[in-house]
Design an enzyme around this catalytic site. Structure first.
Site, PDB file in Angstrom:
ATOM      1  N   CYS A 121      39.881  43.795  41.470  1.00  0.00           N
ATOM      2  CA  CYS A 121      38.931  44.476  42.365  1.00  0.00           C
ATOM      3  C   CYS A 121      37.679  44.918  41.602  1.00  0.00           C
ATOM      4  O   CYS A 121      36.548  44.593  41.995  1.00  0.00           O
ATOM      5  CB  CYS A 121      39.608  45.640  43.055  1.00  0.00           C
ATOM      6  SG  CYS A 121      40.596  46.689  41.981  1.00  0.00           S
TER       7      CYS A 121
HETATM    8  N1  LIG Z   1      45.440  47.676  45.221  1.00  0.00           N
HETATM    9  C1  LIG Z   1      44.326  47.026  44.985  1.00  0.00           C
HETATM   10  O1  LIG Z   1      43.229  47.474  45.341  1.00  0.00           O
HETATM   11  C2  LIG Z   1      44.357  45.701  44.259  1.00  0.00           C
HETATM   12  C3  LIG Z   1      43.179  44.954  44.198  1.00  0.00           C
HETATM   13  C4  LIG Z   1      43.206  43.717  43.547  1.00  0.00           C
HETATM   14  C5  LIG Z   1      44.379  43.265  42.973  1.00  0.00           C
HETATM   15  N2  LIG Z   1      45.498  44.033  43.017  1.00  0.00           N
HETATM   16  C6  LIG Z   1      46.713  43.502  42.392  1.00  0.00           C
HETATM   17  O2  LIG Z   1      47.531  42.966  43.440  1.00  0.00           O
HETATM   18  C7  LIG Z   1      48.905  43.149  43.123  1.00  0.00           C
HETATM   19  C8  LIG Z   1      49.554  43.959  44.254  1.00  0.00           C
HETATM   20  O3  LIG Z   1      48.897  45.201  44.315  1.00  0.00           O
HETATM   21  P1  LIG Z   1      49.258  46.318  45.380  1.00  0.00           P
HETATM   22  O4  LIG Z   1      48.253  47.375  45.205  1.00  0.00           O
HETATM   23  O5  LIG Z   1      49.450  45.692  46.706  1.00  0.00           O
HETATM   24  O6  LIG Z   1      50.679  46.824  44.811  1.00  0.00           O
HETATM   25  P2  LIG Z   1      51.782  47.726  45.515  1.00  0.00           P
HETATM   26  O7  LIG Z   1      51.184  48.444  46.673  1.00  0.00           O
HETATM   27  O8  LIG Z   1      52.424  48.495  44.435  1.00  0.00           O
HETATM   28  O9  LIG Z   1      52.825  46.635  46.087  1.00  0.00           O
HETATM   29  C9  LIG Z   1      53.594  45.810  45.253  1.00  0.00           C
HETATM   30  C10 LIG Z   1      54.468  44.924  46.109  1.00  0.00           C
HETATM   31  O10 LIG Z   1      55.198  44.035  45.263  1.00  0.00           O
HETATM   32  C11 LIG Z   1      56.576  44.083  45.637  1.00  0.00           C
HETATM   33  N3  LIG Z   1      57.394  43.719  44.469  1.00  0.00           N
HETATM   34  C12 LIG Z   1      57.473  44.343  43.296  1.00  0.00           C
HETATM   35  N4  LIG Z   1      58.289  43.669  42.451  1.00  0.00           N
HETATM   36  C13 LIG Z   1      58.723  42.579  43.144  1.00  0.00           C
HETATM   37  C14 LIG Z   1      59.588  41.503  42.863  1.00  0.00           C
HETATM   38  N5  LIG Z   1      60.180  41.382  41.680  1.00  0.00           N
HETATM   39  N6  LIG Z   1      59.800  40.564  43.823  1.00  0.00           N
HETATM   40  C15 LIG Z   1      59.221  40.676  45.023  1.00  0.00           C
HETATM   41  N7  LIG Z   1      58.390  41.679  45.367  1.00  0.00           N
HETATM   42  C16 LIG Z   1      58.149  42.620  44.432  1.00  0.00           C
HETATM   43  C17 LIG Z   1      56.803  45.499  46.129  1.00  0.00           C
HETATM   44  O11 LIG Z   1      57.960  45.531  46.911  1.00  0.00           O
HETATM   45  P3  LIG Z   1      58.836  46.874  47.136  1.00  0.00           P
HETATM   46  O12 LIG Z   1      58.131  47.677  48.194  1.00  0.00           O
HETATM   47  O13 LIG Z   1      60.133  46.384  47.619  1.00  0.00           O
HETATM   48  O14 LIG Z   1      58.902  47.571  45.810  1.00  0.00           O
HETATM   49  C18 LIG Z   1      55.508  45.690  46.931  1.00  0.00           C
HETATM   50  O15 LIG Z   1      55.632  45.045  48.165  1.00  0.00           O
HETATM   51  C19 LIG Z   1      48.960  43.886  41.771  1.00  0.00           C
HETATM   52  O16 LIG Z   1      49.156  42.950  40.748  1.00  0.00           O
HETATM   53  C20 LIG Z   1      47.571  44.531  41.674  1.00  0.00           C
HETATM   54  O17 LIG Z   1      47.151  44.724  40.365  1.00  0.00           O
HETATM   55  C21 LIG Z   1      45.530  45.249  43.665  1.00  0.00           C
END
Ligand SMILES: NC(=O)c1ccc[n+]([C@@H]2O[C@H](COP(=O)([O-])OP(=O)(O)OC[C@H]3O[C@@H](n4cnc5c(N)ncnc54)[C@H](OP(=O)(O)O)[C@@H]3O)[C@@H](O)[C@H]2O)c1
Length: 342
Positions: free
Chosen positions: A152
């Site tokens: 981001c």
């Molecule tokens: N947030 C942002 O603004 C943003 C922007 C750009 C990129 N990103 C990147 O995008 C990715 C996701 O970010 P997020 O903010 O959406 O994270 P998040 O809200 O913490 O969600 C993570 C997701 O991954 C799932 N998960 C974790 N371990 C897993 C596994 N081994 N197998 C299957 N599912 C699994 C979790 O499931 P459970 O609920 O079951 O734990 C949850 O659904 C990260 O790498 C982050 O750095 C985030």
């Protein structure tokens, strides 16, 4: 009838996965056929009641065989170090992958190991991954099987700096990226630092000159400049839910006028559907890009022309994550680039 693409989302219970689902449910060329997470299970409209009446999908424990069976493309909205365990297997089965994590963004696995604290588990596919910033790498995205969706902060920083870095490489003395993000940038997991009572009515810098997005920004700017670039990057936490505002200070040897800078940016982004160069004197605001795939850019120059101040704003969950991922999917699949995003 037009072909319908079958899409899956791993990590649907997280913020970016949820955003991807919300966008894809409205996409005319896509049917979401598979959603999964790690520990979170059950109907999506139970996890997020805003999906009531919009979908009957049920979130399952992520399973490669199921994902391959049900999907043409899978969005990996997973924490870094998780995506690299599964992307290779999906690719091998002929499924396209758009990874929202950082696992395939850095071309050097040595640099990845240093910043993400883990040895890379899928070196082979790092080389094949295309960095998914459409404004710079659209041609390569068209034929990619694996897209590394940008971070981001890097999306806002690179879009804000690319025209100047490309045109004035030899004149640049230093680049400072003063970045601020809303709380959803850290994901949905529980953390003391992110409690409402800690964040609300507060404002602070974090990971000063040590944020893991630094090498990603350096990598892309160095590619554009044709020489090594190193930005000074400082992240801040804003007491808002979503949105990023980057203020970027570029110190130049030779002066530039505001008119020249504006002409440079207008030309660079002339045909881009999601980059808006604001009218002279205009400044981007996070509320103007919230829930959209736009990146707004404002430009200013000091009286001697040697300090260009570029501001860029995006929604971290849309242009900074899920929206850009869908933009990449559109390009990879030959759909109109803005489909589902306007
Ligand atoms: N947030 C942002 O603004 C943003 C922007 C750009 C990129 N990103 C990147 O995008 C990715 C996701 O970010 P997020 O903010 O959406 O994270 P998040 O809200 O913490 O969600 C993570 C997701 O991954 C799932 N998960 C974790 N371990 C897993 C596994 N081994 N197998 C299957 N599912 C699994 C979790 O499931 P459970 O609920 O079951 O734990 C949850 O659904 C990260 O790498 C982050 O750095 C985030």
């Amino acid at each position: 009838m037009k072909n319908i693409l079958k899409a899956g989302i791993a990590g649907v219970s997280g913020y970016t996965g949820k955003e991807a689902l919300s966008i894809l449910l409205k996409h005319p060329r896509v049917r979401v056929t598979y959603v999964a997470a790690n520990n979170t299970r059950g109907r999506v409209d139970g996890i997020y009641p805003e999906f009531l009446g919009r979908t009957d999908l049920v979130c399952q424990k992520f399973n490669i065989v199921q994902a391959v069976q049900h999907c043409d493309v899978v969005f990996l909205a997973l924490p870094h170090t998780e995506s690299m365990r599964v992307a290779g297997k999906l690719l091998k089965a002929g499924v396209k992958v758009i990874d929202l994590s950082a696992d395939y963004r850095l071309k050097s696995t040595r640099v990845y190991g240093r910043w993400y604290g883990r040895q890379h588990a899928d070196v082979q596919n790092v080389a094949k991954a295309v960095y998914g910033l459409p404004e710079l790498f659209r041609q390569k995205i068209k034929t990619a099987a694996l897209v590394a969706n940008p971070g981001c902060y890097p999306t806002a920083a690179i879009l804000g700096l690319a025209p100047l870095v490309t045109a004035k490489t030899s004149s640049i003395i230093s680049v400072v990226v003063d970045a601020k993000s809303g709380v959803s940038g850290a994901g949905r997991k529980a953390s003391l630092d992110l409690l409402s009572s800690e964040v609300n009515e507060n404002f602070k810098a974090y990971k000063v000159l040590a944020h893991q997005h630094t090498p990603e920004i350096d990598q892309v700017l160095s590619k554009l400049a044709g020489k090594k670039m190193a930005v000074h990057f400082v992240a801040h936490l804003l007491p808002i839910n979503r949105g990023i505002l980057n203020t970027m200070y570029v110190h130049l040897k030779e002066g530039i006028t505001l008119g020249q800078l504006r002409a440079l940016y207008k030309k660079f982004y002339k045909t881009e559907p999601f980059v808006r160069i604001l009218p002279s004197g205009g400044q981007p605001e996070v509320k103007n890009v919230a829930n959209t795939n736009f990146c707004d850019i404002g430009l200013a120059v000091s009286a001697d022309g040697k300090m260009a101040v570029i501001t860029s704003a995006i929604d971290n969950l849309v242009k900074g994550a899920a929206g850009q991922a869908v933009q990449n999917m559109n390009i990879m699949c030959g759909f109109t680039e803005n489909q589902g995003l306007l």
